[in-house]
Design a protein around this motif. Structure first.
Motif, mmCIF file in Angstrom:
data_model
loop_
_atom_site.group_PDB
_atom_site.id
_atom_site.type_symbol
_atom_site.label_atom_id
_atom_site.label_comp_id
_atom_site.label_asym_id
_atom_site.label_seq_id
_atom_site.Cartn_x
_atom_site.Cartn_y
_atom_site.Cartn_z
ATOM 1 N N GLY A 59 11.710 44.863 -5.440
ATOM 2 C CA GLY A 59 12.930 45.372 -6.059
ATOM 3 C C GLY A 59 12.664 45.957 -7.431
ATOM 4 O O GLY A 59 11.514 46.053 -7.887
ATOM 5 N N VAL A 60 13.736 46.344 -8.087
ATOM 6 C CA VAL A 60 13.665 46.943 -9.418
ATOM 7 C C VAL A 60 14.802 46.392 -10.270
ATOM 8 O O VAL A 60 15.952 46.329 -9.811
ATOM 9 C CB VAL A 60 13.773 48.483 -9.360
ATOM 10 N N ASP A 61 14.482 45.976 -11.503
ATOM 11 C CA ASP A 61 15.507 45.623 -12.485
ATOM 12 C C ASP A 61 15.936 46.883 -13.215
ATOM 13 O O ASP A 61 15.088 47.649 -13.698
ATOM 14 C CB ASP A 61 14.962 44.626 -13.516
ATOM 15 N N ARG A 68 12.259 47.939 -14.497
ATOM 16 C CA ARG A 68 11.188 46.948 -14.386
ATOM 17 C C ARG A 68 11.003 46.563 -12.912
ATOM 18 O O ARG A 68 11.758 45.739 -12.382
ATOM 19 C CB ARG A 68 11.532 45.707 -15.214
ATOM 20 N N PRO A 69 10.039 47.125 -12.218
ATOM 21 C CA PRO A 69 9.797 46.764 -10.813
ATOM 22 C C PRO A 69 9.263 45.335 -10.689
ATOM 23 O O PRO A 69 8.665 44.795 -11.616
ATOM 24 C CB PRO A 69 8.748 47.790 -10.357
ATOM 25 N N TYR A 70 9.447 44.755 -9.511
ATOM 26 C CA TYR A 70 8.964 43.394 -9.282
ATOM 27 C C TYR A 70 8.727 43.155 -7.792
ATOM 28 O O TYR A 70 9.226 43.885 -6.921
ATOM 29 C CB TYR A 70 9.952 42.360 -9.822
ATOM 30 N N VAL A 71 7.950 42.111 -7.527
ATOM 31 C CA VAL A 71 7.811 41.562 -6.178
ATOM 32 C C VAL A 71 8.200 40.093 -6.259
ATOM 33 O O VAL A 71 8.183 39.487 -7.338
ATOM 34 C CB VAL A 71 6.375 41.715 -5.623
ATOM 35 N N LEU A 72 8.565 39.517 -5.138
ATOM 36 C CA LEU A 72 8.992 38.120 -5.144
ATOM 37 C C LEU A 72 8.616 37.442 -3.833
ATOM 38 O O LEU A 72 8.363 38.094 -2.820
ATOM 39 C CB LEU A 72 10.499 38.012 -5.408
ATOM 40 N N GLY A 73 8.573 36.140 -3.895
ATOM 41 C CA GLY A 73 8.293 35.351 -2.706
ATOM 42 C C GLY A 73 8.678 33.904 -2.942
ATOM 43 O O GLY A 73 8.681 33.433 -4.089
ATOM 44 N N GLY A 74 9.025 33.214 -1.881
ATOM 45 C CA GLY A 74 9.407 31.826 -2.029
ATOM 46 C C GLY A 74 9.748 31.191 -0.694
ATOM 47 O O GLY A 74 9.536 31.773 0.367
ATOM 48 N N ASP A 98 5.532 44.940 -16.785
ATOM 49 C CA ASP A 98 6.113 45.087 -18.109
ATOM 50 C C ASP A 98 7.285 46.058 -18.038
ATOM 51 O O ASP A 98 7.306 46.988 -17.221
ATOM 52 C CB ASP A 98 5.069 45.619 -19.096
ATOM 53 N N ARG A 99 8.238 45.859 -18.901
ATOM 54 C CA ARG A 99 9.424 46.711 -18.911
ATOM 55 C C ARG A 99 9.078 48.111 -19.408
ATOM 56 O O ARG A 99 8.358 48.273 -20.391
ATOM 57 C CB ARG A 99 10.486 46.074 -19.807
ATOM 58 N N HIS A 116 6.657 32.827 -17.858
ATOM 59 C CA HIS A 116 5.742 33.734 -18.542
ATOM 60 C C HIS A 116 6.490 35.039 -18.710
ATOM 61 O O HIS A 116 7.506 35.268 -18.029
ATOM 62 C CB HIS A 116 4.467 33.910 -17.696
ATOM 63 N N LYS A 117 6.029 35.920 -19.570
ATOM 64 C CA LYS A 117 6.770 37.165 -19.780
ATOM 65 C C LYS A 117 6.842 38.021 -18.517
ATOM 66 O O LYS A 117 7.712 38.876 -18.386
ATOM 67 C CB LYS A 117 6.157 37.979 -20.926
ATOM 68 N N ASN A 118 5.959 37.748 -17.540
ATOM 69 C CA ASN A 118 5.977 38.499 -16.283
ATOM 70 C C ASN A 118 6.244 37.631 -15.059
ATOM 71 O O ASN A 118 6.191 38.134 -13.932
ATOM 72 C CB ASN A 118 4.646 39.239 -16.078
ATOM 73 N N VAL A 119 6.526 36.343 -15.257
ATOM 74 C CA VAL A 119 6.728 35.438 -14.135
ATOM 75 C C VAL A 119 7.975 34.587 -14.373
ATOM 76 O O VAL A 119 8.099 33.945 -15.409
ATOM 77 C CB VAL A 119 5.516 34.508 -13.911
#
Length: 232
Positions: A179-181, A137-143, A131-132, A82-85
């Motif tokens: 993190g941040v892109d 572009r900040p983000y969170v992640l998990g896995g 959104d950029r 997705h544009k955000n995933v």
């Protein structure tokens, strides 16, 4: 140390990005359009163990864990859902050294074990981005990941009675982070801070008992913090 370095790097690129935003220059405007892209990462880590105990014949059981700074390096395969995933496969290596001190042991000469670990790290990571905003572009992640410890000594017949601390080679872990892109003129740079946590018990019990090293331990699993620098 990781947090200070992460903050310094982030401030540097935020300053750069802010300057670019004032000039209304958008770097790599088509970067996020492809379905798949690749990259690599490197970074530093500090990993310890979470230790929980069970009743045993050894009173006041306690294991003190100290760790040295290690490194992590690997590759990135990124699939846009997705544009955000995005979902990412980030195979790599994690290396670090930990020192275990068994404070309840009767003989001080047997109280310390140095544990060097090198993991093959195979994580599947979900990345959720905002959104950029021009070039950030900040983000969170998990896995979750499967980790194989090359230096576990799992198959070694010698145990702590011979001075050899052993672990299970195959383990599962989960990780979370922020993190941040930063979209630079020629590539995307993404610093992040991540935590990694073992799901499975990494301790391999000694062959015979009573063992002052392994009998009191119910669970021993990796807990760590990564400074993760991605280049895409």
């Amino acid at each position: 140390m990781f947090k200070k370095l992460f903050i310094s790097v982030s401030l540097l690129f935020i300053s750069y990005s802010a300057s670019a935003q004032r000039e209304r220059v958008e770097n790599l405007p088509n970067f996020d359009k492809p379905l798949i892209h690749y990259g690599f990462y490197l970074g530093l880590n500090t990993n310890g163990f979470k230790v929980s105990y069970k009743p045993s014949s050894f009173a006041n059981a306690n294991v003190e864990v100290t760790s040295e700074v290690g490194f992590n390096v690997g590759l990135i395969g990124d699939l846009k859902l997705h544009k955000n995933v995005n979902v990412r496969f980030e195979p790599g290596l994690i290396s670090n050294t930990k020192t275990l001190r068994f404070t309840h042991t009767a003989n001080d000469g047997e109280a310390i074990r140095e544990v060097g670990n090198t993991y093959l790290h195979l994580p599947i990571i979900f990345k959720f981005s905002t959104d950029r905003l021009n070039n950030i572009r900040p983000y969170v992640l998990g896995g979750a990941s499967f980790d194989y410890n090359f230096s576990s000594n799992e198959s070694n017949q010698n145990d702590n009675f011979s001075g050899q601390f052993r672990q299970n080679a195959s383990n599962f872990m989960y990780e979370v982070g922020i993190g941040v892109d930063f979209y630079l003129p020629y590539f995307k740079f993404s610093p992040s801070i991540r935590g990694i946590f073992a799901i499975t018990n990494e301790l391999k019990p000694d062959n015979r008992g009573p063992s002052q090293w392994t009998d009191p331990i119910d669970f021993m699993g990796t807990r760590g913090v990564f400074l993760h620098l991605s280049f895409e």
